[in-house]
Motif scaffolding. Structure first.
Motif, PDB file in Angstrom:
ATOM      1  N   ALA A 129       0.664  -1.241   0.047  1.00  0.00           N
ATOM      2  CA  ALA A 129      -0.060  -0.012   0.121  1.00  0.00           C
ATOM      3  C   ALA A 129       0.994   1.094   0.119  1.00  0.00           C
ATOM      4  CB  ALA A 129      -0.852  -0.010   1.203  1.00  0.00           C
ATOM      5  N   LEU A 130       2.079   1.270   0.727  1.00  0.00           N
ATOM      6  CA  LEU A 130       2.834   2.387   0.841  1.00  0.00           C
ATOM      7  C   LEU A 130       3.421   2.508  -0.534  1.00  0.00           C
ATOM      8  CD1 LEU A 130       4.673   1.810   4.172  1.00  0.00           C
ATOM      9  CD2 LEU A 130       3.131   3.869   3.696  1.00  0.00           C
ATOM     10  N   GLN A 131       3.837   1.475  -1.318  1.00  0.00           N
ATOM     11  CA  GLN A 131       4.536   1.698  -2.567  1.00  0.00           C
ATOM     12  C   GLN A 131       3.430   2.186  -3.509  1.00  0.00           C
ATOM     13  OE1 GLN A 131       7.916   1.226  -3.210  1.00  0.00           O
ATOM     14  NE2 GLN A 131       6.984   2.223  -5.130  1.00  0.00           N
ATOM     15  N   TRP A 132       2.294   1.644  -3.344  1.00  0.00           N
ATOM     16  CA  TRP A 132       1.019   2.210  -4.235  1.00  0.00           C
ATOM     17  C   TRP A 132       0.886   3.688  -4.175  1.00  0.00           C
ATOM     18  CZ3 TRP A 132      -3.420   4.293  -2.708  1.00  0.00           C
ATOM     19  CH2 TRP A 132      -4.452   4.658  -3.751  1.00  0.00           C
ATOM     20  N   PHE A 133       1.145   4.159  -3.062  1.00  0.00           N
ATOM     21  CA  PHE A 133       0.689   5.685  -2.586  1.00  0.00           C
ATOM     22  C   PHE A 133       1.558   6.366  -3.227  1.00  0.00           C
ATOM     23  CE2 PHE A 133       0.554   9.165   0.378  1.00  0.00           C
ATOM     24  CZ  PHE A 133      -0.813   9.711   0.082  1.00  0.00           C
ATOM     25  N   ASN A 134       3.270   5.882  -3.084  1.00  0.00           N
ATOM     26  CA  ASN A 134       4.140   6.579  -3.662  1.00  0.00           C
ATOM     27  C   ASN A 134       3.988   6.642  -4.994  1.00  0.00           C
ATOM     28  OD1 ASN A 134       7.094   7.449  -3.888  1.00  0.00           O
ATOM     29  ND2 ASN A 134       7.395   5.425  -4.840  1.00  0.00           N
ATOM     30  N   ASN A 135       3.566   5.595  -5.784  1.00  0.00           N
ATOM     31  CA  ASN A 135       3.135   5.910  -7.269  1.00  0.00           C
ATOM     32  C   ASN A 135       2.053   6.789  -7.580  1.00  0.00           C
ATOM     33  OD1 ASN A 135       5.386   3.925  -7.735  1.00  0.00           O
ATOM     34  ND2 ASN A 135       4.241   2.305  -7.805  1.00  0.00           N
ATOM     35  N   LYS A 136       1.106   6.614  -6.737  1.00  0.00           N
ATOM     36  CA  LYS A 136      -0.037   7.643  -6.884  1.00  0.00           C
ATOM     37  C   LYS A 136       0.247   9.138  -6.859  1.00  0.00           C
ATOM     38  CE  LYS A 136      -3.846   6.286  -7.540  1.00  0.00           C
ATOM     39  NZ  LYS A 136      -4.335   6.212  -8.701  1.00  0.00           N
ATOM     40  N   LEU A 137       1.185   9.367  -5.671  1.00  0.00           N
ATOM     41  CA  LEU A 137       1.374  10.741  -5.563  1.00  0.00           C
ATOM     42  C   LEU A 137       2.392  11.207  -6.546  1.00  0.00           C
ATOM     43  CD1 LEU A 137       2.134  11.138  -1.558  1.00  0.00           C
ATOM     44  CD2 LEU A 137       0.394  11.801  -2.826  1.00  0.00           C
TER      45      LEU A 137
END
Length: 317
Positions: A129-137
């Motif tokens: 989830a943290l990696q997903w949020f990183n990519n989303k930002l």
């Protein structure tokens, strides 16, 4: 046949979740779940070996539904990345509203012991989830936001978690659409402020990979300096050393103990006391350990504009 089994399993999960929401898991029997599902208790045990396994599967089912819907929004070509994130926030809040009664009853019935979910799997999901949020930002604000994505995620996650807790308050109504809009506006404000100031990240994104080590049992643990000092005092009483050297060393250790208990330990005092201990041959190993642990302690007391900054933490003696 496989499809029918999966369909029946899902029916059991939904039925059990509804019963747990109404009565709580502690007073809901497997026999009752089987009867509502229109099957025998024996047939129910073919799908779930115990009520504990059934509860764990319900949590996995909930998490899977939320994850699937969030990822579905990711593939909506009509939504820009920021609109996707806003929609995904709303999706998450709506799901928590749907399972509110279930979770309230579960929290009420919670007993000490093994939690109804896999800790290792939960950790892996958190990292993903943290990696997903990183990519989303990065897709929303550009690559310059990457050094700060972990800290932004921590802040936004805490805010969202607080909103979710308010959803559980009796008589309190929180409009999920307005909340999602507000969450995204807060995100815009935070990112704008960070990109304007460009501070040094306290927790870089690279640290995410190291989170996994927290669950390992073979990580060497560093002893607190007060424990090492106690060991040094014990050792000082055993070794052969001049009386005045022992007395000075004991006094130095006592001063260090007192300093380490202060709100803001003095580097200068600790450095001076360490110098008094360095030449005692039979304490070399403990001295090296003490020096290393004290550096760790001092690095925890960063005070902007204060006396302990940068290379001043080094304890060369």
């Amino acid at each position: 046949m496989a499809d029918k089994t999966a369909e029946k399993r899902q029916q059991i999960l939904i039925t059990a979740m509804q019963l747990f929401s109404a009565k709580g898991s502690s007073v809901t029997s497997m026999q009752e779940i089987a009867e509502v599902c229109g099957m025998s208790k024996g047939s129910l045990y073919l799908h779930f070996k115990s009520k504990e396994e059934l509860e764990k599967s319900i949590y996995e089912h909930i998490a899977s539904r939320i994850k699937d819907e969030i990822l579905r929004v990711d593939h909506d070509p009509l939504l820009a990345p920021k609109e996707q994130l806003r929609k995904q926030t709303e999706v998450l809040l709506i799901h928590f509203l749907e399972i509110r009664e279930f979770l309230l009853k579960q929290f009420h019935d919670q007993m000490p012991g093994k939690p109804p979910f896999d800790k290792e799997n939960m950790r892996q999901e958190m990292l993903a989830a943290l990696q997903w949020f990183n990519n989303k930002l990065k897709s929303i604000y550009g690559p310059e936001v990457e050094p700060y994505t972990l800290e932004i995620g921590m802040f936004m996650g805490s805010m969202l978690g607080s909103y979710i807790r308010f959803l559980f308050m009796p008589g309190f109504h929180l409009n999920v659409g307005i909340t999602a809009d507000h969450q995204i506006q807060l995100l815009d404000d935070i990112v704008a402020s960070i990109l304007r100031r460009r501070p040094e990240p306290l927790i870089p994104m690279e640290a995410v990979g190291e989170l996994g080590q927290l669950c390992q049992t073979d990580i060497p643990k560093q002893r607190h300096p007060l424990i090492v000092i106690k060991a040094m005092k014990t050792e000082l009483k055993k070794i052969q050393v001049e009386p005045d050297v022992r007395e000075d060393a004991m006094e130095s250790l006592h001063i260090m103990e007192k300093e380490l208990l202060a709100l803001q330990p003095s580097r200068a005092v600790l450095k001076g006391m360490l110098a008094n201990l360095e030449e005692i041959e039979d304490l070399e190993a403990l001295f090296t350990e003490l020096k290393g642990t004290i550096v760790t302690v001092l690095e925890s007391y960063l005070t902007p504009g204060g006396m302990m900054q940068g290379n001043e933490y080094k304890l060369e003696t």
